[in-house]
Design a protein around this motif. Structure first.
Motif, PDB file in Angstrom:
ATOM      1  N   VAL A   2      40.245  13.612  21.390  1.00 58.72           N
ATOM      2  CA  VAL A   2      40.321  15.009  21.809  1.00 58.72           C
ATOM      3  C   VAL A   2      38.938  15.488  22.217  1.00 58.72           C
ATOM      4  CG1 VAL A   2      40.785  17.359  21.049  1.00 58.72           C
ATOM      5  CG2 VAL A   2      42.298  15.498  20.330  1.00 58.72           C
ATOM      6  N   GLN A   3      38.889  16.134  23.370  1.00 52.64           N
ATOM      7  CA  GLN A   3      37.610  16.686  23.844  1.00 52.64           C
ATOM      8  C   GLN A   3      37.822  18.028  24.504  1.00 52.64           C
ATOM      9  OE1 GLN A   3      35.520  13.831  26.426  1.00 52.64           O
ATOM     10  NE2 GLN A   3      33.821  13.997  24.990  1.00 52.64           N
ATOM     11  N   LEU A   4      36.926  18.947  24.203  1.00 50.53           N
ATOM     12  CA  LEU A   4      36.805  20.205  24.924  1.00 50.53           C
ATOM     13  C   LEU A   4      35.351  20.310  25.350  1.00 50.53           C
ATOM     14  CD1 LEU A   4      38.804  22.643  22.602  1.00 50.53           C
ATOM     15  CD2 LEU A   4      39.489  21.871  24.865  1.00 50.53           C
ATOM     16  N   VAL A   5      35.119  20.407  26.638  1.00 47.00           N
ATOM     17  CA  VAL A   5      33.747  20.415  27.146  1.00 47.00           C
ATOM     18  C   VAL A   5      33.522  21.673  27.977  1.00 47.00           C
ATOM     19  CG1 VAL A   5      32.016  19.206  28.493  1.00 47.00           C
ATOM     20  CG2 VAL A   5      33.710  17.898  27.183  1.00 47.00           C
ATOM     21  N   GLU A   6      32.674  22.555  27.446  1.00 45.95           N
ATOM     22  CA  GLU A   6      32.331  23.771  28.171  1.00 45.95           C
ATOM     23  C   GLU A   6      31.233  23.513  29.187  1.00 45.95           C
ATOM     24  OE1 GLU A   6      33.092  25.148  23.798  1.00 45.95           O
ATOM     25  OE2 GLU A   6      32.092  23.500  24.836  1.00 45.95           O
ATOM     26  N   SER A   7      31.244  24.281  30.248  1.00 41.33           N
ATOM     27  CA  SER A   7      30.190  24.227  31.255  1.00 41.33           C
ATOM     28  C   SER A   7      30.114  25.579  31.952  1.00 41.33           C
ATOM     29  CB  SER A   7      30.459  23.109  32.271  1.00 41.33           C
ATOM     30  OG  SER A   7      31.673  23.353  32.963  1.00 41.33           O
ATOM     31  N   GLY A   8      29.055  25.748  32.744  1.00 40.86           N
ATOM     32  CA  GLY A   8      28.905  26.971  33.517  1.00 40.86           C
ATOM     33  C   GLY A   8      27.946  27.981  32.943  1.00 40.86           C
ATOM     34  N   GLY A   9      27.441  27.719  31.753  1.00 34.29           N
ATOM     35  CA  GLY A   9      26.472  28.632  31.174  1.00 34.29           C
ATOM     36  C   GLY A   9      25.132  28.522  31.877  1.00 34.29           C
ATOM     37  N   GLY A  10      24.228  29.413  31.501  1.00 33.89           N
ATOM     38  CA  GLY A  10      22.898  29.395  32.088  1.00 33.89           C
ATOM     39  C   GLY A  10      22.241  30.742  31.975  1.00 33.89           C
ATOM     40  N   LEU A  11      21.204  30.921  32.764  1.00 35.36           N
ATOM     41  CA  LEU A  11      20.444  32.168  32.784  1.00 35.36           C
ATOM     42  C   LEU A  11      20.925  33.034  33.944  1.00 35.36           C
ATOM     43  CD1 LEU A  11      18.027  33.882  31.776  1.00 35.36           C
ATOM     44  CD2 LEU A  11      16.586  32.575  33.369  1.00 35.36           C
ATOM     45  N   VAL A  12      21.218  34.298  33.657  1.00 33.54           N
ATOM     46  CA  VAL A  12      21.702  35.218  34.682  1.00 33.54           C
ATOM     47  C   VAL A  12      21.083  36.585  34.433  1.00 33.54           C
ATOM     48  CG1 VAL A  12      23.788  35.778  33.340  1.00 33.54           C
ATOM     49  CG2 VAL A  12      23.773  36.134  35.826  1.00 33.54           C
ATOM     50  N   GLN A  13      20.850  37.317  35.485  1.00 32.19           N
ATOM     51  CA  GLN A  13      20.294  38.656  35.342  1.00 32.19           C
ATOM     52  C   GLN A  13      21.379  39.650  34.934  1.00 32.19           C
ATOM     53  OE1 GLN A  13      18.247  39.711  38.990  1.00 32.19           O
ATOM     54  NE2 GLN A  13      16.313  38.872  38.209  1.00 32.19           N
ATOM     55  N   SER A  14      20.963  40.676  34.246  1.00 23.10           N
ATOM     56  CA  SER A  14      21.884  41.745  33.872  1.00 23.10           C
ATOM     57  C   SER A  14      22.593  42.282  35.114  1.00 23.10           C
ATOM     58  CB  SER A  14      21.104  42.859  33.186  1.00 23.10           C
ATOM     59  OG  SER A  14      21.960  43.892  32.780  1.00 23.10           O
ATOM     60  N   GLY A  15      23.906  42.457  35.015  1.00 23.63           N
ATOM     61  CA  GLY A  15      24.700  42.906  36.147  1.00 23.63           C
ATOM     62  C   GLY A  15      25.276  41.779  36.974  1.00 23.63           C
ATOM     63  N   GLY A  16      24.857  40.568  36.711  1.00 23.39           N
ATOM     64  CA  GLY A  16      25.324  39.407  37.449  1.00 23.39           C
ATOM     65  C   GLY A  16      26.629  38.848  36.907  1.00 23.39           C
ATOM     66  N   SER A  17      27.005  37.673  37.431  1.00 25.11           N
ATOM     67  CA  SER A  17      28.276  37.043  37.062  1.00 25.11           C
ATOM     68  C   SER A  17      28.085  35.573  36.737  1.00 25.11           C
ATOM     69  CB  SER A  17      29.277  37.165  38.214  1.00 25.11           C
ATOM     70  OG  SER A  17      29.593  38.506  38.494  1.00 25.11           O
ATOM     71  N   LEU A  18      28.967  35.076  35.901  1.00 24.57           N
ATOM     72  CA  LEU A  18      29.048  33.655  35.578  1.00 24.57           C
ATOM     73  C   LEU A  18      30.513  33.311  35.388  1.00 24.57           C
ATOM     74  CD1 LEU A  18      26.367  32.926  32.782  1.00 24.57           C
ATOM     75  CD2 LEU A  18      26.379  32.001  35.116  1.00 24.57           C
ATOM     76  N   ARG A  19      30.865  32.058  35.659  1.00 23.05           N
ATOM     77  CA  ARG A  19      32.188  31.579  35.308  1.00 23.05           C
ATOM     78  C   ARG A  19      32.036  30.366  34.405  1.00 23.05           C
ATOM     79  NH1 ARG A  19      37.417  29.357  38.719  1.00 23.05           N
ATOM     80  NH2 ARG A  19      36.104  27.511  38.961  1.00 23.05           N
ATOM     81  N   LEU A  20      32.533  30.491  33.210  1.00 25.78           N
ATOM     82  CA  LEU A  20      32.531  29.373  32.279  1.00 25.78           C
ATOM     83  C   LEU A  20      33.823  28.578  32.439  1.00 25.78           C
ATOM     84  CD1 LEU A  20      31.233  31.093  29.017  1.00 25.78           C
ATOM     85  CD2 LEU A  20      29.937  30.175  30.953  1.00 25.78           C
ATOM     86  N   SER A  21      33.708  27.277  32.253  1.00 28.45           N
ATOM     87  CA  SER A  21      34.868  26.392  32.282  1.00 28.45           C
ATOM     88  C   SER A  21      34.924  25.596  30.992  1.00 28.45           C
ATOM     89  CB  SER A  21      34.780  25.418  33.464  1.00 28.45           C
ATOM     90  OG  SER A  21      34.746  26.104  34.693  1.00 28.45           O
ATOM     91  N   CYS A  22      36.125  25.213  30.628  1.00 27.40           N
ATOM     92  CA  CYS A  22      36.332  24.369  29.446  1.00 27.40           C
ATOM     93  C   CYS A  22      37.348  23.302  29.842  1.00 27.40           C
ATOM     94  CB  CYS A  22      36.828  25.194  28.279  1.00 27.40           C
ATOM     95  SG  CYS A  22      37.302  24.240  26.825  1.00 27.40           S
ATOM     96  N   ALA A  23      36.870  22.084  29.997  1.00 28.75           N
ATOM     97  CA  ALA A  23      37.723  20.978  30.392  1.00 28.75           C
ATOM     98  C   ALA A  23      38.253  20.274  29.150  1.00 28.75           C
ATOM     99  CB  ALA A  23      36.947  20.002  31.269  1.00 28.75           C
ATOM    100  N   ALA A  24      39.571  20.076  29.115  1.00 26.83           N
ATOM    101  CA  ALA A  24      40.208  19.525  27.925  1.00 26.83           C
ATOM    102  C   ALA A  24      40.826  18.165  28.206  1.00 26.83           C
ATOM    103  CB  ALA A  24      41.285  20.480  27.429  1.00 26.83           C
ATOM    104  N   SER A  25      40.859  17.332  27.174  1.00 22.98           N
ATOM    105  CA  SER A  25      41.518  16.041  27.272  1.00 22.98           C
ATOM    106  C   SER A  25      41.922  15.574  25.886  1.00 22.98           C
ATOM    107  CB  SER A  25      40.584  15.015  27.930  1.00 22.98           C
ATOM    108  OG  SER A  25      39.426  14.828  27.146  1.00 22.98           O
ATOM    109  N   GLY A  26      42.926  14.709  25.845  1.00 18.45           N
ATOM    110  CA  GLY A  26      43.307  14.093  24.587  1.00 18.45           C
ATOM    111  C   GLY A  26      44.400  14.806  23.806  1.00 18.45           C
ATOM    112  N   PHE A  27      44.917  15.898  24.350  1.00 20.46           N
ATOM    113  CA  PHE A  27      46.015  16.599  23.691  1.00 20.46           C
ATOM    114  C   PHE A  27      46.820  17.312  24.770  1.00 20.46           C
ATOM    115  CE2 PHE A  27      44.495  21.013  23.954  1.00 20.46           C
ATOM    116  CZ  PHE A  27      43.156  20.823  24.251  1.00 20.46           C
ATOM    117  N   THR A  28      47.960  17.883  24.370  1.00 17.81           N
ATOM    118  CA  THR A  28      48.842  18.538  25.336  1.00 17.81           C
ATOM    119  C   THR A  28      48.335  19.951  25.619  1.00 17.81           C
ATOM    120  OG1 THR A  28      50.668  17.260  24.411  1.00 17.81           O
ATOM    121  CG2 THR A  28      51.236  19.064  25.902  1.00 17.81           C
ATOM    122  N   PHE A  29      47.494  20.042  26.602  1.00 16.25           N
ATOM    123  CA  PHE A  29      46.823  21.286  26.947  1.00 16.25           C
ATOM    124  C   PHE A  29      47.822  22.404  27.220  1.00 16.25           C
ATOM    125  CE2 PHE A  29      43.171  23.608  28.487  1.00 16.25           C
ATOM    126  CZ  PHE A  29      43.652  24.409  29.515  1.00 16.25           C
TER     127      PHE A  29
END
Length: 115
Positions: free
Chosen positions: A1-28
């Motif tokens: 089983v794995q859950l792997v987050e990505s998409g984080g980082g440094l962003v300025q106030s008022g900006g946007s980010l999209r985080l992702s979480c990729a899953a494997s090894g179970f019935t998502f």
């Protein structure tokens, strides 16, 4: 089983980010999914939840109107769209999958919002 987050980082106030979480090894597609965060000096807290097949979703009041949770069962991926971010959103963001009484957690991704 794995859950792997990505998409984080440094962003300025008022900006946007999209985080992702990729899953494997179970019935998502049969799992309820959540995003949590741990901000500096605080305990881990719930940010958003989405049910199986996106039939229900909710975000907590501090991020309501700014963050959106979504999922793509065909890609086994959970998302968190973060708009109009604030310095108080700085922290480590974790995804969690729940099937019955079993929980799976990712390792987290750091989000830093500069003022």
């Amino acid at each position: 089983v794995q859950l792997v987050e990505s998409g984080g980082g440094l962003v300025q106030s008022g900006g946007s980010l999209r985080l992702s979480c990729a899953a494997s090894g179970f019935t998502f597609s049969r799992s309820n999914l959540s995003w949590f965060r741990q901000t500096p000096g605080n305990e881990r807290e719930l940010v958003a939840v989405i049910a199986v097949n996106s039939s229900f979703s909710v975000v907590v009041d501090p991020v309501k109107g700014r963050f959106t949770i979504s999922r793509d069962n065909a890609k086994n991926t959970l998302y968190l769209q973060m708009n109009t971010v604030k310095p108080g959103d700085t922290g480590v963001y974790y995804c969690k999958a729940t099937i019955g009484n079993t929980e799976y957690w990712g390792q987290g991704t750091q989000v830093t919002v500069s003022s």
